[in-house]
Design a protein around this motif. Structure first.
Motif, short mmCIF file in Angstrom:
data_model
loop_
_atom_site.label_atom_id
_atom_site.label_comp_id
_atom_site.label_asym_id
_atom_site.label_seq_id
_atom_site.Cartn_x
_atom_site.Cartn_y
_atom_site.Cartn_z
N MET A 1 41.07 39.14 56.44
CA MET A 1 42.31 39.48 55.80
C MET A 1 42.11 40.62 54.78
SD MET A 1 44.99 37.10 53.73
CE MET A 1 44.12 36.96 52.20
N LEU A 2 41.05 40.54 54.00
CA LEU A 2 40.80 41.58 53.01
C LEU A 2 40.58 42.94 53.67
CD1 LEU A 2 40.36 42.49 50.11
CD2 LEU A 2 37.98 41.71 50.31
N SER A 3 39.84 42.95 54.77
CA SER A 3 39.58 44.24 55.44
C SER A 3 40.88 44.88 55.92
CB SER A 3 38.60 44.06 56.59
OG SER A 3 39.13 43.22 57.58
N ARG A 4 41.80 44.08 56.45
CA ARG A 4 43.10 44.63 56.90
C ARG A 4 43.86 45.21 55.71
NH1 ARG A 4 43.58 39.70 59.89
NH2 ARG A 4 45.03 39.03 58.29
N ARG A 5 43.85 44.51 54.62
CA ARG A 5 44.59 44.98 53.44
C ARG A 5 43.99 46.26 52.88
NH1 ARG A 5 45.28 39.86 49.66
NH2 ARG A 5 46.83 41.16 48.62
N LEU A 6 42.68 46.37 52.90
CA LEU A 6 42.03 47.59 52.42
C LEU A 6 42.27 48.75 53.38
CD1 LEU A 6 38.72 46.11 51.03
CD2 LEU A 6 40.60 47.12 49.70
N ARG A 7 42.24 48.49 54.69
CA ARG A 7 42.52 49.55 55.67
C ARG A 7 43.94 50.09 55.50
NH1 ARG A 7 39.34 46.15 59.67
NH2 ARG A 7 37.39 47.28 59.85
N ARG A 8 44.88 49.19 55.24
CA ARG A 8 46.27 49.63 55.02
C ARG A 8 46.39 50.55 53.82
NH1 ARG A 8 49.26 44.18 55.07
NH2 ARG A 8 47.60 43.34 56.28
N ARG A 9 45.46 50.44 52.90
CA ARG A 9 45.45 51.30 51.71
C ARG A 9 44.63 52.57 51.92
NH1 ARG A 9 46.85 49.08 46.44
NH2 ARG A 9 47.98 47.16 46.83
N GLY A 10 44.13 52.76 53.15
CA GLY A 10 43.45 54.00 53.48
C GLY A 10 41.93 53.97 53.40
N TYR A 11 41.36 52.81 53.14
CA TYR A 11 39.90 52.71 53.09
C TYR A 11 39.33 52.51 54.49
CZ TYR A 11 40.48 51.97 48.07
OH TYR A 11 40.80 52.11 46.76
N GLU A 12 38.17 53.09 54.73
CA GLU A 12 37.44 52.81 55.96
C GLU A 12 36.59 51.58 55.66
OE1 GLU A 12 34.01 54.78 58.82
OE2 GLU A 12 35.01 56.03 57.33
N VAL A 13 36.64 50.59 56.55
CA VAL A 13 35.97 49.32 56.30
C VAL A 13 35.02 49.01 57.45
CG1 VAL A 13 36.30 46.83 55.96
CG2 VAL A 13 37.97 48.44 55.02
N LEU A 14 33.77 48.71 57.10
CA LEU A 14 32.78 48.22 58.05
C LEU A 14 32.44 46.80 57.64
CD1 LEU A 14 30.45 51.34 57.98
CD2 LEU A 14 32.16 50.79 59.72
N ILE A 15 32.22 45.92 58.61
CA ILE A 15 31.96 44.52 58.30
C ILE A 15 30.60 44.10 58.83
CG2 ILE A 15 32.74 42.14 58.65
CD1 ILE A 15 35.59 43.29 58.91
N ALA A 16 29.82 43.47 57.99
CA ALA A 16 28.55 42.86 58.39
C ALA A 16 28.74 41.34 58.35
CB ALA A 16 27.43 43.27 57.45
N THR A 17 28.17 40.65 59.32
CA THR A 17 28.37 39.20 59.39
C THR A 17 27.33 38.41 58.62
OG1 THR A 17 27.14 39.13 61.47
CG2 THR A 17 29.55 39.33 61.61
N ASP A 18 26.25 39.08 58.19
CA ASP A 18 25.24 38.41 57.38
C ASP A 18 24.56 39.45 56.49
OD1 ASP A 18 22.68 39.41 58.67
OD2 ASP A 18 23.53 38.35 60.39
N GLY A 19 23.77 38.98 55.53
CA GLY A 19 23.15 39.88 54.58
C GLY A 19 22.15 40.85 55.18
N GLN A 20 21.39 40.39 56.16
CA GLN A 20 20.41 41.28 56.79
C GLN A 20 21.11 42.41 57.51
OE1 GLN A 20 17.00 41.08 56.41
NE2 GLN A 20 17.16 43.12 57.27
N GLN A 21 22.18 42.09 58.23
CA GLN A 21 22.95 43.14 58.90
C GLN A 21 23.57 44.08 57.87
OE1 GLN A 21 26.38 41.83 61.17
NE2 GLN A 21 26.85 43.91 61.84
N GLY A 22 23.99 43.53 56.75
CA GLY A 22 24.56 44.36 55.69
C GLY A 22 23.57 45.39 55.17
N VAL A 23 22.33 44.97 54.94
CA VAL A 23 21.29 45.89 54.49
C VAL A 23 21.04 46.96 55.55
CG1 VAL A 23 18.86 46.10 53.84
CG2 VAL A 23 20.22 44.19 52.95
#
Length: 110
Positions: free
Chosen positions: A1-23
Motif C-alpha cells: 500500500m505504501l509503495s502505491r501511495r508513494l508512486r502516485r506522488r511521483g516517486y520511483e519505488v523498488l521493493i526488496a522482500t528481505d534485508g539481504q536482497q535490500g543490500v
C-alpha cells in the motif's frame, strides 16, 4: 500500500522482500533514499543498514527506519544503527513525505 501511495506522488519505488536482497539491490540500483523496514526476514533492517553504511560505494545513501517499535530509545537505536531518520508504523504519509523531502533536498541532501 505504501509503495502505491508513494508512486502516485511521483516517486520511483523498488521493493526488496528481505534485508539481504535490500543490500544487494542498494548496491545495484544506487537509490537516493531507502525506507528500511527494521523487521525484515533473512537479514533484519538493523544489520542491513549497518552493511549499507559499511560499503564505501553506497554508504552515504539516505535511510529512514520504518518500524512498529515506538518504545523509548528506539529512535536513538535506529540512528545509532546508521539511519538518518525514523518513522513509526502505521505510516503517516504526509509526515513521511516531509521526512523524505527533507533528506533528499534539505541540508546535506544530494
Amino acid at each position: 500500500m505504501l509503495s502505491r501511495r508513494l508512486r502516485r506522488r511521483g516517486y520511483e519505488v523498488l521493493i526488496a522482500t528481505d534485508g539481504q536482497q535490500g543490500v544487494e539491490d542498494a548496491k545495484k540500483e544506487r537509490p537516493q533514499l531507502i525506507l528500511m523496514d527494521m523487521s525484515l526476514p533473512v537479514l533484519d533492517g538493523w544489520e542491513a543498514t549497518r552493511q549499507i553504511r559499511a560499503d564505501s560505494e553506497i554508504g552515504d545513501t539516505r535511510i529512514i527506519a520504518l518500524t512498529a517499535h515506538a518504545m523509548a530509545g528506539d529512535r536513538e537505536k535506529a540512528i545509532s544503527a546508521g539511519c538518518d531518520d525514523y518513522h513509526t508504523k502505521p505510516v503517516d504519509l504526509e509526515q513521511l513525505v516531509q521526512q523524505i523531502e527533507t533528506l533528499l533536498n534539505g541540508p546535506g541532501g544530494p
